[in-house]
Design a protein around this motif. Structure first.
Motif: not given
Length: 58
Positions: A14-23
């Motif tokens: 979930d954290s990885a998805v959020q971080a990737l999407a925020s880029l």
């Protein structure tokens, strides 16, 4: 316990998805794969929880 490990992996994804999407320039394919893996883990968690706490219909 497998359930605890799956929950941790789900949070990490979930954290990885959020971080990737925020880029903003996120790799759509990688994002899709992470979301799919997260969904599969969520389904596995649900199966394990159902085994631990079965629904009892009286």
């Amino acid at each position: 316990m497998e359930l605890a490990q799956l929950r941790q992996e789900h949070r990490d994804l979930d954290s990885a998805v959020q971080a990737l999407a925020s880029l903003g320039s996120a790799d759509a394919l990688q994002l899709q794969r992470l979301k799919k893996k997260k969904l599969m883990i969520r389904d596995r968690i649900a199966v394990l929880e159902d085994q631990l706490f079965p629904d009892i219909i009286a």
